[in-house]
Design a protein around this motif. Structure first.
Motif, mmCIF file in Angstrom:
data_model
loop_
_atom_site.group_PDB
_atom_site.id
_atom_site.type_symbol
_atom_site.label_atom_id
_atom_site.label_comp_id
_atom_site.label_asym_id
_atom_site.label_seq_id
_atom_site.Cartn_x
_atom_site.Cartn_y
_atom_site.Cartn_z
ATOM 1 N N SER A 73 0.854 -1.185 0.000
ATOM 2 C CA SER A 73 0.000 0.000 0.000
ATOM 3 C C SER A 73 0.891 1.236 0.000
ATOM 4 C CB SER A 73 -0.917 0.001 1.228
ATOM 5 O OG SER A 73 -1.789 1.101 1.213
ATOM 6 N N ASP A 85 -4.253 7.123 -2.305
ATOM 7 C CA ASP A 85 -3.688 5.844 -1.888
ATOM 8 C C ASP A 85 -3.677 4.885 -3.062
ATOM 9 O OD1 ASP A 85 -3.675 6.962 0.633
ATOM 10 O OD2 ASP A 85 -5.419 5.837 1.353
ATOM 11 N N LEU A 86 -2.676 4.019 -3.092
ATOM 12 C CA LEU A 86 -2.623 2.910 -4.039
ATOM 13 C C LEU A 86 -2.603 1.621 -3.250
ATOM 14 C CD1 LEU A 86 -1.545 5.177 -6.083
ATOM 15 C CD2 LEU A 86 -0.428 3.267 -7.224
ATOM 16 N N ASN A 87 -3.566 0.755 -3.542
ATOM 17 C CA ASN A 87 -3.674 -0.542 -2.898
ATOM 18 C C ASN A 87 -3.538 -1.640 -3.942
ATOM 19 O OD1 ASN A 87 -4.255 0.357 -0.110
ATOM 20 N ND2 ASN A 87 -6.089 1.252 -1.044
ATOM 21 N N ASP A 90 -4.449 -1.527 -7.893
ATOM 22 C CA ASP A 90 -4.726 -0.162 -8.342
ATOM 23 C C ASP A 90 -3.652 0.330 -9.310
ATOM 24 O OD1 ASP A 90 -6.813 -0.300 -6.541
ATOM 25 O OD2 ASP A 90 -5.938 1.109 -5.096
ATOM 26 N N GLN A 92 -2.016 4.092 -10.973
ATOM 27 C CA GLN A 92 -1.956 5.557 -11.081
ATOM 28 C C GLN A 92 -1.229 5.904 -12.363
ATOM 29 O OE1 GLN A 92 1.097 8.240 -9.543
ATOM 30 N NE2 GLN A 92 -0.436 8.965 -8.106
ATOM 31 N N ASP A 139 -6.223 8.111 -11.229
ATOM 32 C CA ASP A 139 -6.113 7.093 -10.190
ATOM 33 C C ASP A 139 -7.253 6.114 -10.388
ATOM 34 O OD1 ASP A 139 -3.840 7.995 -8.729
ATOM 35 O OD2 ASP A 139 -5.050 9.616 -7.913
ATOM 36 N N PRO A 141 -8.933 2.532 -9.356
ATOM 37 C CA PRO A 141 -8.923 1.402 -8.424
ATOM 38 C C PRO A 141 -9.083 0.072 -9.147
ATOM 39 C CG PRO A 141 -11.055 2.498 -8.364
ATOM 40 C CD PRO A 141 -10.164 3.333 -9.252
ATOM 41 N N LYS A 142 -8.657 -0.973 -8.495
ATOM 42 C CA LYS A 142 -8.728 -2.326 -9.052
ATOM 43 C C LYS A 142 -10.116 -2.656 -9.580
ATOM 44 C CE LYS A 142 -8.283 -7.177 -7.578
ATOM 45 N NZ LYS A 142 -7.932 -8.066 -6.436
ATOM 46 N N SER A 143 -11.152 -2.235 -8.862
ATOM 47 C CA SER A 143 -12.528 -2.584 -9.223
ATOM 48 C C SER A 143 -12.964 -2.019 -10.563
ATOM 49 C CB SER A 143 -13.495 -2.109 -8.135
ATOM 50 O OG SER A 143 -13.412 -0.696 -7.989
ATOM 51 N N GLU A 144 -12.246 -0.987 -11.050
ATOM 52 C CA GLU A 144 -12.654 -0.342 -12.295
ATOM 53 C C GLU A 144 -11.782 -0.728 -13.489
ATOM 54 O OE1 GLU A 144 -13.052 3.873 -11.854
ATOM 55 O OE2 GLU A 144 -14.189 3.701 -9.981
#
Length: 288
Positions: A73, A85-87, A90, A92, A139, A141-144
């Motif tokens: 993270s 934040d990057l998890n 994810d 960027q 940015d 997220p993984k979900s997108e």
């Protein structure tokens, strides 16, 4: 359509970058084709509590940085007031353009607990007409981030940029680019379309796979440079003991002169000197 073959295989070497975190990087980097400027596999590294490090505040001008996190993270902050934040999973996509000063550091919670950090950063060159464009961030997220899968379930691909297996990226790129993360099980085969005007490479970071009609073997830690063509065949030997994971990067070259010094990539040495001067005088970026 002409099948692409592997023209050359480049090894990687480990070195320290940023504040001292380990990366695996193609050597020599000059072999990485336009429009790509850098390919770093960050880690994987297991950090004890309160020991993780990142890249403290530093400038960029004239290109894009793309950070893709697999484990760990991070937090980023910049001179324009952006922060995030990057998890795991994810992405960027930062267009430095005319100039940004930013930092990429472990998230405070991750720093306190420790753990495994692993990911990638690539640099993508900008053409002359866009080198001084206004900076921007995407940015995602993984979900997108779209994911494609073959009918037999043996090939999985995360589409960060470009298209594959029916999935199309949501990220907007300045320079036309494909950024694909493949995971292929033993026995998998796939034909990937790569526009004929693109340069390309593959980087294996787990297992091994074959590429092209000549079935050139690409092993963990190796970079394969793609030759001309439009169709790129890839697969994993059915007798393999583990899945293969690799990145496929391809993009339209700028075909322009490149002058680079540290965090600045321009077209001439005069422009590099101007970037250094702007940074030293505090005028590289427009602060809020």
């Amino acid at each position: 359509m002409l099948n692409r073959e592997i023209q050359k295989i480049i090894p990687t070497r480990r070195q320290l970058e940023g504040g001292g975190f380990p990366v695996r990087r193609p050597f020599p980097m000059s072999e990485v084709p336009d429009p790509f400027l850098l390919l770093d596999e960050m880690g994987p590294v297991d950090w004890p509590p309160n020991k993780a490090i990142g890249a403290p505040e530093h400038p960029h001008r004239g290109f894009e940085t793309v950070t893709y996190l697999l484990q760990g993270s991070m937090q980023h902050r910049d001179s324009a007031g952006h922060a995030g934040d990057l998890n795991p999973g994810d992405v960027q996509w930062m267009t430095a353009g005319s100039g940004v000063i930013h930092s990429e550091l472990p998230h405070p919670d991750f720093l306190a607990s420790g753990g495994t950090s692993h990911g990638f950063q690539i640099w993508v060159n900008l053409p002359t007409k866009d080198k001084m464009m206004a900076p921007r961030y995407q940015d995602i997220p993984k979900s997108e981030i779209p994911v494609g899968q073959s009918d037999d379930g043996l090939t999985w691909v995360k589409v960060i940029a470009g298209e594959s297996l029916g999935a199309s990226a949501v990220i907007d790129t300045v320079q036309p680019v494909h950024y694909l993360h493949f995971r292929m099980e033993p026995g998998a085969e796939h034909q990937q379309h790569v526009p004929k005007n693109f340069n390309g490479l593959v980087y294996c970071f787990a297992g091994a796979f074959w590429a092209g009609t000549k079935c050139t073997q690409i092993k963990n830690g190796s970079v394969g440079i793609l030759g001309p063509g439009e169709l790129f065949e890839i697969g994993v030997d059915g007798r393999a003991e583990e899945d293969a994971e690799f990145l496929l990067l391809a993009g339209e070259p700028t075909n322009e002169p490149i002058a680079r010094w540290g965090p600045f990539v321009m077209n001439t040495q005069e422009e590099i000197m101007q970037a250094v001067e702007d940074y030293e005088h505090g005028t590289l970026v427009q602060r809020p």
